[in-house]
Design a protein around this motif. Structure first.
Motif, mmCIF file in Angstrom:
data_model
loop_
_atom_site.group_PDB
_atom_site.id
_atom_site.type_symbol
_atom_site.label_atom_id
_atom_site.label_comp_id
_atom_site.label_asym_id
_atom_site.label_seq_id
_atom_site.Cartn_x
_atom_site.Cartn_y
_atom_site.Cartn_z
ATOM 1 N N LEU A 1 -36.662 -65.058 46.579
ATOM 2 C CA LEU A 1 -36.202 -64.306 47.739
ATOM 3 C C LEU A 1 -35.051 -65.063 48.357
ATOM 4 O O LEU A 1 -35.163 -66.239 48.647
ATOM 5 C CB LEU A 1 -37.332 -64.168 48.762
ATOM 6 N N VAL A 2 -33.933 -64.426 48.569
ATOM 7 C CA VAL A 2 -32.755 -65.118 49.046
ATOM 8 C C VAL A 2 -32.902 -65.499 50.506
ATOM 9 O O VAL A 2 -32.034 -66.127 51.085
ATOM 10 C CB VAL A 2 -31.485 -64.260 48.800
ATOM 11 N N ILE A 3 -34.008 -65.119 51.141
ATOM 12 C CA ILE A 3 -34.253 -65.648 52.470
ATOM 13 C C ILE A 3 -34.421 -67.149 52.402
ATOM 14 O O ILE A 3 -34.529 -67.816 53.416
ATOM 15 C CB ILE A 3 -35.537 -65.031 53.074
ATOM 16 N N GLY A 4 -34.369 -67.698 51.190
ATOM 17 C CA GLY A 4 -34.433 -69.140 51.034
ATOM 18 C C GLY A 4 -35.754 -69.613 50.498
ATOM 19 O O GLY A 4 -35.940 -70.797 50.290
ATOM 20 N N PHE A 5 -36.714 -68.707 50.278
ATOM 21 C CA PHE A 5 -38.021 -69.115 49.812
ATOM 22 C C PHE A 5 -38.158 -68.778 48.339
ATOM 23 O O PHE A 5 -37.638 -67.791 47.854
ATOM 24 C CB PHE A 5 -39.135 -68.386 50.569
ATOM 25 N N SER A 6 -38.934 -69.581 47.614
ATOM 26 C CA SER A 6 -39.247 -69.296 46.218
ATOM 27 C C SER A 6 -40.745 -69.152 46.129
ATOM 28 O O SER A 6 -41.470 -70.089 46.413
ATOM 29 C CB SER A 6 -38.770 -70.438 45.320
ATOM 30 N N LEU A 7 -41.229 -67.948 45.771
ATOM 31 C CA LEU A 7 -42.661 -67.677 45.754
ATOM 32 C C LEU A 7 -43.162 -67.668 44.323
ATOM 33 O O LEU A 7 -42.710 -66.867 43.505
ATOM 34 C CB LEU A 7 -42.933 -66.307 46.389
ATOM 35 N N SER A 8 -44.096 -68.542 44.007
ATOM 36 C CA SER A 8 -44.656 -68.584 42.659
ATOM 37 C C SER A 8 -45.963 -67.814 42.636
ATOM 38 O O SER A 8 -46.859 -68.095 43.426
ATOM 39 C CB SER A 8 -44.892 -70.034 42.236
ATOM 40 N N ALA A 9 -46.071 -66.870 41.726
ATOM 41 C CA ALA A 9 -47.291 -66.086 41.624
ATOM 42 C C ALA A 9 -48.269 -66.824 40.742
ATOM 43 O O ALA A 9 -48.116 -66.852 39.535
ATOM 44 C CB ALA A 9 -46.977 -64.722 41.045
ATOM 45 N N PRO B 1 -29.938 -59.713 59.221
ATOM 46 C CA PRO B 1 -30.978 -58.720 58.926
ATOM 47 C C PRO B 1 -30.681 -57.921 57.656
ATOM 48 O O PRO B 1 -31.583 -57.673 56.847
ATOM 49 C CB PRO B 1 -30.950 -57.822 60.170
ATOM 50 N N LYS B 2 -29.428 -57.525 57.459
ATOM 51 C CA LYS B 2 -29.064 -56.758 56.283
ATOM 52 C C LYS B 2 -29.288 -57.557 55.001
ATOM 53 O O LYS B 2 -29.832 -57.050 54.013
ATOM 54 C CB LYS B 2 -27.603 -56.324 56.377
ATOM 55 N N GLU B 3 -28.868 -58.837 55.018
ATOM 56 C CA GLU B 3 -29.044 -59.692 53.839
ATOM 57 C C GLU B 3 -30.522 -59.892 53.531
ATOM 58 O O GLU B 3 -30.947 -59.846 52.368
ATOM 59 C CB GLU B 3 -28.374 -61.046 54.061
ATOM 60 N N LEU B 4 -31.313 -60.108 54.577
ATOM 61 C CA LEU B 4 -32.743 -60.332 54.376
ATOM 62 C C LEU B 4 -33.400 -59.112 53.746
ATOM 63 O O LEU B 4 -34.172 -59.228 52.786
ATOM 64 C CB LEU B 4 -33.407 -60.675 55.704
ATOM 65 N N LYS B 5 -33.078 -57.947 54.264
ATOM 66 C CA LYS B 5 -33.665 -56.710 53.736
ATOM 67 C C LYS B 5 -33.274 -56.507 52.277
ATOM 68 O O LYS B 5 -34.122 -56.215 51.423
ATOM 69 C CB LYS B 5 -33.210 -55.517 54.580
ATOM 70 N N GLU C 1 -35.959 -56.663 49.071
ATOM 71 C CA GLU C 1 -36.111 -55.461 48.249
ATOM 72 C C GLU C 1 -35.679 -55.709 46.807
ATOM 73 O O GLU C 1 -36.252 -55.159 45.868
ATOM 74 C CB GLU C 1 -35.306 -54.313 48.860
ATOM 75 N N SER C 2 -34.666 -56.566 46.626
ATOM 76 C CA SER C 2 -34.210 -56.852 45.262
ATOM 77 C C SER C 2 -35.212 -57.698 44.493
ATOM 78 O O SER C 2 -35.123 -57.815 43.272
ATOM 79 C CB SER C 2 -32.857 -57.571 45.298
ATOM 80 N N ALA C 3 -36.174 -58.304 45.211
ATOM 81 C CA ALA C 3 -37.176 -59.144 44.547
ATOM 82 C C ALA C 3 -38.322 -58.328 43.959
ATOM 83 O O ALA C 3 -39.182 -58.871 43.271
ATOM 84 C CB ALA C 3 -37.730 -60.164 45.534
ATOM 85 N N LYS C 4 -38.331 -57.025 44.224
ATOM 86 C CA LYS C 4 -39.397 -56.203 43.658
ATOM 87 C C LYS C 4 -39.316 -56.227 42.141
ATOM 88 O O LYS C 4 -38.230 -56.130 41.574
ATOM 89 C CB LYS C 4 -39.267 -54.763 44.155
ATOM 90 N N PRO C 5 -40.449 -56.384 41.464
ATOM 91 C CA PRO C 5 -40.425 -56.447 39.993
ATOM 92 C C PRO C 5 -39.961 -55.127 39.391
ATOM 93 O O PRO C 5 -40.292 -54.049 39.882
ATOM 94 C CB PRO C 5 -41.879 -56.760 39.631
ATOM 95 N N TYR D 1 -36.669 -55.397 59.948
ATOM 96 C CA TYR D 1 -35.870 -56.602 59.683
ATOM 97 C C TYR D 1 -34.910 -56.949 60.827
ATOM 98 O O TYR D 1 -33.932 -57.654 60.623
ATOM 99 C CB TYR D 1 -35.051 -56.440 58.386
ATOM 100 N N ASN D 2 -35.175 -56.440 62.033
ATOM 101 C CA ASN D 2 -34.276 -56.670 63.173
ATOM 102 C C ASN D 2 -32.891 -56.065 62.945
ATOM 103 O O ASN D 2 -31.880 -56.583 63.444
ATOM 104 C CB ASN D 2 -34.128 -58.169 63.473
ATOM 105 N N MET D 3 -32.828 -54.968 62.181
ATOM 106 C CA MET D 3 -31.544 -54.356 61.893
ATOM 107 C C MET D 3 -30.811 -53.924 63.157
ATOM 108 O O MET D 3 -29.569 -53.881 63.182
ATOM 109 C CB MET D 3 -31.742 -53.141 60.970
ATOM 110 N N ALA D 4 -31.543 -53.627 64.214
ATOM 111 C CA ALA D 4 -30.908 -53.226 65.473
ATOM 112 C C ALA D 4 -30.103 -54.366 66.081
ATOM 113 O O ALA D 4 -29.241 -54.136 66.948
ATOM 114 C CB ALA D 4 -31.963 -52.745 66.469
ATOM 115 N N LYS D 5 -30.371 -55.607 65.632
ATOM 116 C CA LYS D 5 -29.648 -56.772 66.159
ATOM 117 C C LYS D 5 -28.640 -57.323 65.156
ATOM 118 O O LYS D 5 -28.179 -58.458 65.301
ATOM 119 C CB LYS D 5 -30.643 -57.873 66.543
ATOM 120 N N GLN D 6 -28.284 -56.521 64.152
ATOM 121 C CA GLN D 6 -27.290 -56.961 63.178
ATOM 122 C C GLN D 6 -26.015 -57.398 63.899
ATOM 123 O O GLN D 6 -25.468 -56.683 64.731
ATOM 124 C CB GLN D 6 -26.974 -55.821 62.206
#
Length: 356
Positions: A13-21, A87-91, A95-99, A146-151
């Motif tokens: 996830l480009v939010i900076g986290f790497s999640l291992s399943a 907010p836009k980048e996070l969203k 979403e791009s991390a979905k398998p 995602y706080n899009m209102a505060k973009q």
């Protein structure tokens, strides 16, 4: 034998986290604590920093070294939180991390076909669960869409790793969820390790272009018992050096400066004297003609010759004072640092013949 695909699947996830399943139990743990942020056990690690290092040069060229802090318990921060994602980048990145839809390969008739298909179906299911938890957290649980209102009116702050300490267990401390900070507001006080000018200054400490400690001797080559050896470091090479660590948004920077202050000599044998007696001097002064009868301001006198092919390990340690300034105040001091080198010194004894 076909290699089982996607073993140890990982979502980035480009939010900076790497999640291992790692299994369904892990997904359950993530669900239970989704409102509290991640932990080391979740496999969440900090991402890449946007801090820039600029300036700084050394007469040593590319032959630079890192200082050893005088305080052995002090280290630059292994990680910190900094403004990184809109907010836009996070969203987009969650979403791009979905398998993607997995398509099984053509059957080969081996038992591994069934195992491979089962594994990938489970992995896809688990991946969807993990992504869904993050979607829920940033869409409804903690934030609204995602706080899009505060973009454009703030940023999500995320944990990032010091690239020099990325494998240090301390770097896993910055593993909570990204959190929102309005533009112009300071980071919440309840969040430790939020980026600050001091954090930037400490990070810059490790980026200082320190030249390797080198000394000059007179006489050069072999030394003589009971003859003073002048020692000095080239003041043209060992000068103050600085680097600046900075962020663009919010605008923040700190400049860390190292200044060479002393040269310490250790002869490598008890059968020697140092000048001054403590062995600690300034950078020393080059020997020049006409000074042979002077005591060297920085030097050593060996009292016993080396034997055979042996040599004395003359250790030279250059100490640097470290200070910093910033856009947010006067700055302060950081622990002094040093770097040592060792020179093999051969000492001879001149025999004299006394005639009656």
């Amino acid at each position: 034998m076909r290699k089982i695909a996607r073993t140890g699947i990982a979502l980035s996830l480009v939010i900076g986290f790497s999640l291992s399943a790692g299994g369904a139990a892990q997904a359950e743990r993530e669900r239970d604590r989704r409102a509290q942020g991640g932990t080391k056990e979740d496999g969440i690690t900090a991402g890449v920093s946007r801090v820039r290092i600029t300036g700084g040069s050394s007469k040593g060229g590319g032959n630079t070294v890192q200082l050893t802090p005088a305080n052995p318990g002090w280290k630059a921060p292994a990680c910190w939180y900094e403004p990184k994602t809109s907010p836009k980048e996070l969203k987009e990145k969650i979403e791009s991390a979905k398998p993607k839809k997995w398509k099984p390969a053509k059957k080969t008739g081996t038992i591994f076909d069934d195992l491979n298909e089962t594994h990938n179906n489970l992995a896809d299911g688990l991946s969807k669960q993990v992504v869904r938890l993050y979607e829920d957290y940033y869409q409804t649980d903690k934030y609204k869409n995602y706080n899009m209102a505060k973009q454009g009116k703030g940023m999500f702050w995320e944990g990032v790793k010091n690239p020099r300490r990325k494998d240090d267990p301390e770097a896993d401390k910055c593993s909570r969820h990204a959190y929102w900070v309005d533009e112009g507001d300071p980071a919440p006080k309840n969040v430790p390790l939020a980026v600050s000018p001091k954090v930037l200054a400490e990070y810059a400490y490790e980026e200082l272009p320190i030249p390797r400690t080198e000394i000059s001797l007179n006489p050069e080559g072999k030394q003589t018992v009971n003859l003073d050896t002048w020692v000095w470091a080239d003041k043209g090479k060992f000068k103050p050096v600085s680097v600046t660590a900075s962020l663009d948004n919010p605008a923040m920077s700190a400049t860390t400066t190292a200044k060479p202050v002393s040269l310490t000599l250790e002869p490598g044998t008890d059968e020697a004297r140092t000048f001054p007696a403590s062995g600690k001097c300034k950078l020393g002064e080059p020997y020049s003609a006409g000074r042979k009868d002077e005591t060297p301001p920085c030097g050593v006198r060996y009292l016993r010759a080396t034997s055979g092919n042996g040599a004395y390990p003359l250790k030279a340690t250059l100490t640097w004072e470290i200070s910093w300034t910033s856009t947010d105040g006067p700055g302060g001091e950081l622990p002094a640092g040093s770097f040592s080198t060792t020179h093999d010194v051969t000492v001879r004894e001149i025999q004299s013949v006394v005639r009656d």
